[in-house]
Design an enzyme around this catalytic site. Structure first.
Site, mmCIF file in Angstrom:
data_model
loop_
_atom_site.group_PDB
_atom_site.id
_atom_site.type_symbol
_atom_site.label_atom_id
_atom_site.label_comp_id
_atom_site.label_asym_id
_atom_site.label_seq_id
_atom_site.Cartn_x
_atom_site.Cartn_y
_atom_site.Cartn_z
ATOM 1 N N ARG A 99 0.771 -0.893 0.027
ATOM 2 C CA ARG A 99 0.314 -0.152 0.043
ATOM 3 C C ARG A 99 0.751 1.177 -0.008
ATOM 4 O O ARG A 99 0.258 2.649 -0.978
ATOM 5 C CB ARG A 99 -0.381 0.320 1.061
ATOM 6 C CG ARG A 99 -2.009 -1.209 0.911
ATOM 7 C CD ARG A 99 -2.769 -0.732 2.626
ATOM 8 N NE ARG A 99 -4.209 -1.604 2.180
ATOM 9 C CZ ARG A 99 -4.977 -1.429 1.605
ATOM 10 N NH1 ARG A 99 -4.744 -1.339 0.855
ATOM 11 N NH2 ARG A 99 -5.840 -3.023 2.152
ATOM 12 N N HIS A 133 -20.194 8.998 1.660
ATOM 13 C CA HIS A 133 -20.700 7.756 1.260
ATOM 14 C C HIS A 133 -22.200 7.635 2.003
ATOM 15 O O HIS A 133 -22.939 8.472 2.403
ATOM 16 C CB HIS A 133 -20.195 7.700 3.439
ATOM 17 C CG HIS A 133 -20.384 5.979 3.760
ATOM 18 N ND1 HIS A 133 -19.714 5.013 3.445
ATOM 19 C CD2 HIS A 133 -21.700 5.485 4.197
ATOM 20 C CE1 HIS A 133 -20.028 4.079 4.346
ATOM 21 N NE2 HIS A 133 -21.702 4.748 5.093
ATOM 22 N N ASP A 191 -14.712 5.353 6.787
ATOM 23 C CA ASP A 191 -16.095 5.822 7.250
ATOM 24 C C ASP A 191 -15.998 6.314 8.550
ATOM 25 O O ASP A 191 -17.644 6.765 8.992
ATOM 26 C CB ASP A 191 -16.879 4.882 7.183
ATOM 27 C CG ASP A 191 -16.991 4.482 5.353
ATOM 28 O OD1 ASP A 191 -16.765 5.006 4.802
ATOM 29 O OD2 ASP A 191 -17.874 3.163 5.519
ATOM 30 N N GLU A 231 -26.071 12.471 -3.619
ATOM 31 C CA GLU A 231 -24.715 12.752 -3.256
ATOM 32 C C GLU A 231 -24.579 14.099 -3.922
ATOM 33 O O GLU A 231 -23.386 14.429 -4.116
ATOM 34 C CB GLU A 231 -24.137 11.232 -3.908
ATOM 35 C CG GLU A 231 -24.572 10.090 -2.628
ATOM 36 C CD GLU A 231 -23.627 9.271 -2.947
ATOM 37 O OE1 GLU A 231 -22.645 8.801 -3.568
ATOM 38 O OE2 GLU A 231 -24.603 7.546 -3.090
HETATM 39 C C1 GRF Z 1 -20.905 6.433 -3.650
HETATM 40 O O1 GRF Z 1 -22.825 6.068 -3.826
HETATM 41 C C2 GRF Z 1 -20.516 6.353 -3.154
HETATM 42 O O2 GRF Z 1 -20.991 7.425 -2.098
HETATM 43 C C3 GRF Z 1 -19.791 5.977 -2.461
HETATM 44 O O3 GRF Z 1 -19.269 4.951 -3.535
HETATM 45 C C4 GRF Z 1 -19.926 5.268 -5.208
HETATM 46 C C5 GRF Z 1 -19.470 5.996 -5.544
HETATM 47 O O4 GRF Z 1 -20.149 6.277 -7.005
HETATM 48 N N1 GRF Z 1 -18.705 6.017 -1.794
HETATM 49 P P1 GRF Z 1 -19.738 6.792 -8.880
HETATM 50 O O5 GRF Z 1 -18.378 6.174 -8.605
HETATM 51 O O6 GRF Z 1 -19.639 8.298 -7.726
HETATM 52 O O7 GRF Z 1 -20.679 7.170 -9.485
#
Ligand code: GRF
Length: 215
Positions: free
Chosen positions: A67, A111, A147, A176
Site C-alpha cells: 500500500r 458515503h 467511514d 450525493e
Molecule cells: C457512491 O455511492 C459513493 O457514496 C460511494 O461509492 C459510490 C461511488 O459512485 N463511496 P460513483 O463512482 O461516484 O458513481
C-alpha cells in the site's frame, strides 16, 4: 480569486466525479478540479474526464508491492499537479494512516448512508433490512478509521414502502451529487473549520441548503 487545485480519486463509474466537475465549472466555485486520479486504468470515469480535457492519471495498485509504495506514487502525482484538496468519490482502496495524515483536514469522502449509521458496504440493503424510515448520505473528512471523521454535510430522504436496494441507491445517489459539491464549496472556501470531531462555521443559508439541496 485563486481556486485551490482539487483532485478527485475514483475507481469506477465516477458519477460523483461528474457532479463535482459540473459544479466547479461555475466561475465563482472556490475550487477547480485539476486532476482525476484512478487506481484502475480502465475506470469509466477516467475516460470521461479525459474526453472533457481534464488532466487524468492512473496509478495501478496491482503493480505495487504494498500500500505505501502505491500511495507514494499517488502522492508524487498529486504533488506534480500541486493538489490542495482531495475528494474520494468511489475510490475503493483502503488508505494507510501515513497517507491520510499527509492530507489531514484536506481530504473528503462521500458515503452512501447517514453516518455513523451503516459504515462499510451494502448500506442500502442493510437500511432496508432494518426498516429505517430515513436514509441518506454523508460527506466527511477522512481519518484513518474507515467511514469515520468529522462530518461536513449530510442529506436525508424517506425510505418508501416499495423501495428496493436499487431504487433507494438511485435516490440517494441523486442527493450525493448535490451535497458533494456543497461540501467541497464549504471546505475549499474556508467557510468551515474542524473543531474536535465536529465541522463548524457553516452559515444558516449553507445549512438550509443541506436539508433541501438545490437542483
Ligand atoms: C457512491 O455511492 C459513493 O457514496 C460511494 O461509492 C459510490 C461511488 O459512485 N463511496 P460513483 O463512482 O461516484 O458513481
Amino acid at each position: 480569486m485563486t481556486r485551490p487545485p482539487t483532485a478527485v480519486l475514483i475507481s469506477g463509474r465516477g458519477s460523483n466525479m461528474d457532479a463535482l466537475i459540473e459544479a466547479t465549472r461555475a466561475k465563482d466555485f472556490p475550487a477547480e478540479i485539476a486532476l482525476i486520479l484512478s487506481n484502475r486504468p480502465d475506470a469509466p470515469g477516467l475516460a470521461r474526464a479525459k474526453a472533457l480535457g481534464i488532466p487524468t492519471a492512473a496509478v495501478d495498485h496491482k503493480i505495487y508491492a504494498g500500500r505505501e509504495e502505491f500511495e507514494r506514487s499517488m502522492q508524487i502525482v498529486l504533488e506534480t499537479h500541486k493538489i490542495e484538496f482531495i475528494c474520494l468519490a468511489g475510490f475503493l482502496r483502503m488508505l494507510t494512516p501515513w497517507f491520510v495524515g499527509l492530507w489531514s483536514g484536506r481530504m473528503l469522502n462521500i458515503h452512501p448512508a447517514l453516518l455513523p449509521a451503516y459504515r462499510g458496504l451494502h448500506t442500502h440493503e442493510r437500511a432496508l433490512h432494518d426498516g429505517v424510515k430515513i436514509h441518506g448520505c454523508t460527506v466527511h473528512f477522512v481519518v484513518p478509521q474507515m467511514d469515520e471523521g468529522p462530518i461536513v454535510a449530510q442529506a436525508a430522504l424517506p425510505v418508501l414502502d416499495d423501495d428496493t436496494p436499487e431504487s433507494l441507491s438511485a435516490r440517494v445517489l441523486e442527493l450525493e451529487h448535490k451535497i458533494y459539491p456543497l461540501a467541497l464549496r464549504l471546505v475549499a472556501s474556508g467557510a468551515v473549520r474542524i473543531e474536535g470531531n465536529r465541522v463548524v462555521g457553516a452559515t444558516k443559508q449553507a445549512q438550509d441548503a443541506l436539508i433541501n439541496p438545490p437542483n
